[in-house]
Write an enzyme that holds these catalytic residues in place. Structure first.
Site, PDB file in Angstrom:
ATOM      1  N   HIS A 362      10.979  -0.718  16.261  1.00 38.75           N
ATOM      2  CA  HIS A 362      11.030  -0.033  14.961  1.00 38.75           C
ATOM      3  C   HIS A 362      10.710   1.453  15.038  1.00 38.75           C
ATOM      4  O   HIS A 362      10.551   2.087  13.993  1.00 38.75           O
ATOM      5  CB  HIS A 362      10.054  -0.672  13.975  1.00 38.75           C
ATOM      6  N   LYS A 555       6.899   6.749  -0.002  1.00 37.68           N
ATOM      7  CA  LYS A 555       6.876   6.150   1.325  1.00 37.68           C
ATOM      8  C   LYS A 555       5.531   6.501   1.941  1.00 37.68           C
ATOM      9  O   LYS A 555       4.767   7.280   1.353  1.00 37.68           O
ATOM     10  CB  LYS A 555       8.006   6.699   2.206  1.00 37.68           C
ATOM     11  N   ARG A 556       5.197   5.953   3.124  1.00 39.98           N
ATOM     12  CA  ARG A 556       3.952   6.342   3.764  1.00 39.98           C
ATOM     13  C   ARG A 556       3.924   7.848   3.995  1.00 39.98           C
ATOM     14  O   ARG A 556       4.958   8.482   4.189  1.00 39.98           O
ATOM     15  CB  ARG A 556       3.791   5.593   5.101  1.00 39.98           C
ATOM     16  N   LYS A 561       7.958  12.376   8.108  1.00 40.53           N
ATOM     17  CA  LYS A 561       8.699  12.114   6.871  1.00 40.53           C
ATOM     18  C   LYS A 561       8.800  13.363   5.988  1.00 40.53           C
ATOM     19  O   LYS A 561       9.532  13.408   5.011  1.00 40.53           O
ATOM     20  CB  LYS A 561       8.051  10.970   6.098  1.00 40.53           C
ATOM     21  N   THR A 663      14.078   1.971   4.589  1.00 44.86           N
ATOM     22  CA  THR A 663      14.617   0.935   3.717  1.00 44.86           C
ATOM     23  C   THR A 663      14.462   1.338   2.251  1.00 44.86           C
ATOM     24  O   THR A 663      15.212   0.863   1.397  1.00 44.86           O
ATOM     25  CB  THR A 663      13.907  -0.428   3.960  1.00 44.86           C
ATOM     26  N   LYS A 667      16.839   0.864  -1.219  1.00 42.83           N
ATOM     27  CA  LYS A 667      16.368   0.356  -2.508  1.00 42.83           C
ATOM     28  C   LYS A 667      16.732   1.330  -3.633  1.00 42.83           C
ATOM     29  O   LYS A 667      17.116   0.928  -4.728  1.00 42.83           O
ATOM     30  CB  LYS A 667      14.845   0.133  -2.461  1.00 42.83           C
TER      31      LYS A 667
HETATM   32  C1  26Q Z   1      -0.152  -0.450  15.740  1.00 48.59           C
HETATM   33  C2  26Q Z   1      -1.352  -0.561  16.443  1.00 48.59           C
HETATM   34  C3  26Q Z   1      -2.560  -0.432  15.810  1.00 48.59           C
HETATM   35  C4  26Q Z   1      -2.584  -0.198  14.456  1.00 48.59           C
HETATM   36  C5  26Q Z   1      -1.397  -0.092  13.747  1.00 48.59           C
HETATM   37  C6  26Q Z   1      -0.182  -0.207  14.398  1.00 48.59           C
HETATM   38  C7  26Q Z   1       1.082  -0.071  13.638  1.00 48.59           C
HETATM   39  C8  26Q Z   1       1.205  -0.643  12.391  1.00 48.59           C
HETATM   40  C9  26Q Z   1       2.367  -0.524  11.659  1.00 48.59           C
HETATM   41  C10 26Q Z   1       2.176   0.617  14.153  1.00 48.59           C
HETATM   42  C11 26Q Z   1       3.343   0.737  13.406  1.00 48.59           C
HETATM   43  C12 26Q Z   1       3.447   0.166  12.158  1.00 48.59           C
HETATM   44  C13 26Q Z   1       4.624   0.245  11.302  1.00 48.59           C
HETATM   45  C14 26Q Z   1       5.770   0.777  11.615  1.00 48.59           C
HETATM   46  C15 26Q Z   1       6.862   0.830  10.641  1.00 48.59           C
HETATM   47  O1  26Q Z   1       6.710   0.469   9.494  1.00 48.59           O
HETATM   48  N1  26Q Z   1       8.049   1.275  11.052  1.00 48.59           N
HETATM   49  C16 26Q Z   1       9.166   1.350  10.136  1.00 48.59           C
HETATM   50  O2  26Q Z   1       9.908   0.151  10.233  1.00 48.59           O
HETATM   51  C17 26Q Z   1      10.923   0.095   9.236  1.00 48.59           C
HETATM   52  C18 26Q Z   1      11.593  -1.258   9.333  1.00 48.59           C
HETATM   53  O3  26Q Z   1      12.378  -1.334  10.484  1.00 48.59           O
HETATM   54  C19 26Q Z   1      11.907   1.233   9.412  1.00 48.59           C
HETATM   55  O4  26Q Z   1      12.812   1.208   8.344  1.00 48.59           O
HETATM   56  C20 26Q Z   1      11.171   2.580   9.420  1.00 48.59           C
HETATM   57  O5  26Q Z   1      12.082   3.621   9.748  1.00 48.59           O
HETATM   58  C21 26Q Z   1      10.054   2.547  10.449  1.00 48.59           C
HETATM   59  O6  26Q Z   1       9.286   3.743  10.385  1.00 48.59           O
END
Ligand code: 26Q
Length: 825
Positions: A362, A555-556, A561, A663, A667
């Site tokens: 991702h 978004k986050r 971003k 995503t 939406k």
């Molecule tokens: C990892 C280790 C420790 C703590 C947190 C994490 C962690 C948590 C969440 C690392 C990454 C995430 C989330 C990533 C994420 O949301 N990526 C998004 O995924 C979407 C679905 O595929 C994409 O549409 C987005 O582009 C992408 O940023």
């Protein structure tokens, strides 16, 4: 394809009786005496009653038809509220609305009683939720496997413009839809050491000794298919101490251990890590990962063996999809179970494991690539570490065999780049790729970047594993539930086929040119804008104009971003209004919603900046209401639905190459918002579907960004010194316009122009893209003035987003990777 319809219509009278009965037996109250929360609980249990029947029927169908099953392994499931969604998928939403009317109860108020289950950060977690909705709706059997965090994503409060994190106590009133399944508890082992011995057949066996154990207890949540009586399961695990330790144990070692085990159990599921696209290399996070994976893998194997006798064919009936690298220990855990518990040889176990596992990537963000210190990994998971070592040893041999006859290739270099264990680190992405038979990106551009750059060496060595699965979203939640007015209008225009086949909406194209349809479409948009205006007035105390352009970036909060680019442009417009009396623009409302990771300084300061700009601009009489800035507190699934329905303009402005897919872009498109964006992630495919002239594209391409980085030739300072407009705008951050303390926003100014270390200045190309973005915004304003033109463009967004249903995505996963069978309930 013939549609499989629900066997029974919703029974209103039964439901009504059941609600009243529940209120009586649960609370000893009448309807009139019950609080909205109590009515919500009572109604949810009434609905659950119906769901349980379908759930049992699905289990029965599963046993009879023996289809292949997908286990979607994910640290996050951002489900959003269940009540309304369950009504939609039971096709009981209207019926329940009528019952509530008869009872004199407002359904919206009841829905608002439910806390948003926020067991996810953002895109990745919400994608998992959309996928479960589509899997069930398409008649596939799926288990979501995850963690039942006690506290989900923090609740965000804004104090004096700053983000303050508050615990999300989502289980405070219990969860009426969940089922605790104590009988399926599993034991999970951490630490200790591995004892090697020979069994009676002379086989070398491995046994973990002197470990700490916790009990994993599953809670099941129903996932309803739309109108097909299928109910899949989201199984989330909670941790409990193995044996409530006994205080009469006077053996010091035992006592110590018992306390430690109890503490371990208390910690593991306490809270979701609130990081998005950033790794916090915390030991507890690795414990969480192994905890839910070990429980899920053991369950999957045992479930299979209940009805099948040949473990070697496990992969014929089961597939594990790993949602990013977070669940990657599944590769080693499945190996462990197959070898240590079921006595398979390495090669047999490896064949089954790689045929079972699949990995979705991702992100390409370097700071999000998961690596663990080898010693930590080994100490916590000694047996798993041994297995990873052996996987790595064998993979290195494979690299040698593959390249030893190639004079152009340095083997050492290949091993340095590809090994799983290297530099005293465990590289989880490499383990995931080697241990899976499928590796996919989440949008075309993203997959290309993986193949050509990020994972180039792996792609060269095993191209057959790589494939693309462009993300999607569920129209059941993001149109039907979020925007009932537009949903009904679409049904009136093209029939209700779009609910299960979103491409049906392309039938709207022929209406895009007719004045009547345009008027209806924009009248619905206006109603949704009024709904959002009421929410904002209630929650922010800011009055916004439903006739203004609603320009939304939700978004986050992350530097890539580029919320900073958006707010800098607002500052630029504000300056224009203040200094150029001839400057005219249609009213525009800039709406932001974003949570920042708790430790992400620059992101949190960006939130403060947005709020400070809002304070100054919104109250300035010279602005005269032409610009409003709104920061929506505690952005989450429930208020996202209000925002998507009301958006005119969808801000998708990441530095090209950084947003894997996005995503939210889909939406908003579904709800008729026009994209202003870079050619990044799924934006590329959105533009292709809707046509270039119906999107506002700007900025560097991903190739250009990557080329600048390779050559290291980008110099934001030279832009700043030569370009008076940019200089003036950026200097607003530190001239006291937006804060009395001129130094407050200096870190943001520095992030653009870092004078100490120029290689760290504006790594997201904000200044480089600034004018191109401002131009695109000017084009948006101009286009908005042409009412009919805008209405047509907006309607085409909804008409052209058929591709972006998660139903399409899931069917691609099924066809290319999972090969599931449909069941009939
Ligand atoms: C990892 C280790 C420790 C703590 C947190 C994490 C962690 C948590 C969440 C690392 C990454 C995430 C989330 C990533 C994420 O949301 N990526 C998004 O995924 C979407 C679905 O595929 C994409 O549409 C987005 O582009 C992408 O940023």
């Amino acid at each position: 394809m013939a549609k499989i319809k629900s066997r029974s219509a919703f029974d209103k009278e039964l439901f009504k009786r059941s609600v009243l009965y529940n209120i009586k037996t649960l609370y000893r109250r009448t309807l009139e005496e019950a609080t909205p929360q109590q009515i919500y609980q009572a109604a949810s249990l009434a609905i659950k009653d119906q769901i349980i029947d379908y759930w049992m029927d699905t289990q029965k169908a599963l046993e009879e038809q023996d289809p292949k099953i997908v286990y979607y392994m994910s640290m996050e499931f951002l489900m959003g509220r269940a009540f309304g969604n369950n009504l939609i998928n039971l096709r009981a939403y209207e019926g329940v609305g009528e019952v509530m009317d008869e009872l004199g109860v407002d359904l919206n108020l009841i829905e608002d009683q439910e806390p948003d289950p926020a067991l996810g950060n953002g895109g990745l977690g919400r994608l998992a939720a959309c996928f479960l909705d589509s899997l069930a709706s398409l008649n596939y059997v799926a288990y979501g496997c995850g963690i039942r965090y006690k506290y989900g994503m923090f609740r965000q409060e804004i104090h004096d413009g700053y983000q303050v994190e508050k615990p999300d106590d989502w289980l405070a009133n219990g969860n009426p839809f969940e089922l605790r399944r104590q009988e399926y508890a599993k034991e999970i082992k951490f630490g200790g050491y591995v004892k090697m011995y020979q069994d009676e057949n002379g086989r070398t066996m491995f046994k973990q000794e002197d470990y700490q154990a916790v009990k994993a207890i599953p809670y099941d949540l129903p996932v309803l298919g739309y109108g097909n009586d299928v109910v899949d399961t989201l199984r989330i695990w909670d941790a409990e101490p193995i044996n409530n330790f006994q205080l009469d144990s006077f053996d010091k070692g035992d006592y110590q251990k018992a306390v430690e085990q109890e503490n371990l159990a208390k910690q593991i599921c306490e809270v979701l890590y609130p990081n998005d696209n950033h790794i916090a290399g915390k030991e507890l996070r690795l414990k969480q990962q192994y905890f839910f994976i070990s429980a899920s893998v053991q369950t999957a194997v045992q479930k299979y063996l209940k009805n099948h006798d040949d473990i070697k064919k496990f992969y014929e009936k089961n597939v594990f999809q790993l949602n990013d690298t977070h669940p990657t220990v599944a590769v080693a855990e499945l190996m462990r179970v197959l070898m240590d518990d079921y006595y398979l040889e390495w090669d047999e176990a490896w064949d089954i494991t790689t045929k079972t596992c699949c990995y979705t990537n991702h992100t390409i963000m370097a700071e999000a690539l998961e690596k663990w210190p080898q010693d930590l990994f080994q100490r916590l998971l000694p047996r798993i570490y041994q297995i990873v070592e052996e996987i790595n040893r064998r993979f290195n041999i494979e690299i040698v065999n593959r390249y030893s006859n190639d004079p152009k290739v340095s083997i050492d270099e290949k091993i340095r780049k590809m090994a799983i264990l290297y530099d005293n680190q465990v590289r989880m992405a490499h383990l995931a790729i080697v241990g899976s038979h499928s590796v996919n990106g989440v949008a075309k551009l993203h997959t290309e970047i993986l193949e050509k750059r990020e994972l180039k060496d792996f792609y060269e060595m095993m191209p057959e594993k790589f494939n693309n699965k462009t993300n999607g979203i569920t129209q059941r939640r993001f149109l039907m539930h979020a925007n009932p007015l537009l949903a009904n209008w679409c049904t009136k225009k093209v029939g209700d086929g779009w609910i299960t086949d979103l491409t049906v909406l392309s039938g709207l194209k022929k209406s895009a040119d007719t004045a009547k349809a345009q008027k209806e479409f924009m009248a619905i948009k206006k109603k949704n804008k009024e709904r959002l205006a009421r929410y904002i007035l209630q929650h922010n105390g800011i009055q916004i104009d439903p006739d203004s352009i609603y320009d939304c970036q939700v978004k986050r909060l992350h530097e890539y971003k580029r919320q900073l680019l958006n707010i800098l442009h607002v500052i630029y417009l504000y300056d224009k209004i203040k200094t150029d009396p001839k400057f005219d623009m249609p009213k525009q409302t800039f709406i932001f919603g974003a949570k920042a990771a708790a430790g992400y300084r620059i992101a949190k300061l960006t939130i403060k900046l947005i709020n400070s700009v809002a304070d100054v601009v919104n109250d300035d009489p010279d602005v005269d209401g032409r610009i409003k800035v709104v920061f929506i507190e505690d952005y989450r699934v429930s208020n996202a639905e209000l925002i998507f329905a009301a958006a005119d303009v969808s801000e998708q402005i990441s530095t090209a190459s950084r947003e894997a897919s996005g995503t939210g872009n889909m939406k908003m498109m579904l709800n008729g918002a026009v994209t202003i964006g870079t050619m990044d992630g799924a934006n590329v495919e959105i533009v292709k579907e809707v046509g270039e002239k119906n999107a506002f594209i700007f900025g560097l391409s991903s190739d250009e960004v990557i080329e600048h980085e390779r050559k290291n030739d980008y110099d934001p300072m030279s832009i700043y010194t030569k370009d008076a407009v940019i200089k003036k705008t950026v200097d607003r951050l530190i001239d006291g316009t937006f804060s009395k303390d001129k130094e407050l926003f200096r870190p943001l100014w520095n992030s653009l122009l870092n004078t100490k270390d120029t290689s760290k200045a504006d790594t997201y190309f904000i200044l480089k893209d600034f004018h191109s973005y401002a131009d695109a915004q000017a084009r948006v304003r101009k286009a908005y003035e042409d009412k009919a033109g805008w209405a047509k463009m907006a309607m085409l967004q909804t008409a052209c987003c058929g591709k972006f249903s998660s139903d399409r995505t899931i069917e691609e996963y099924v066809k290319d990777i999972w090969h599931l069978d449909k069941i009939k309930v």
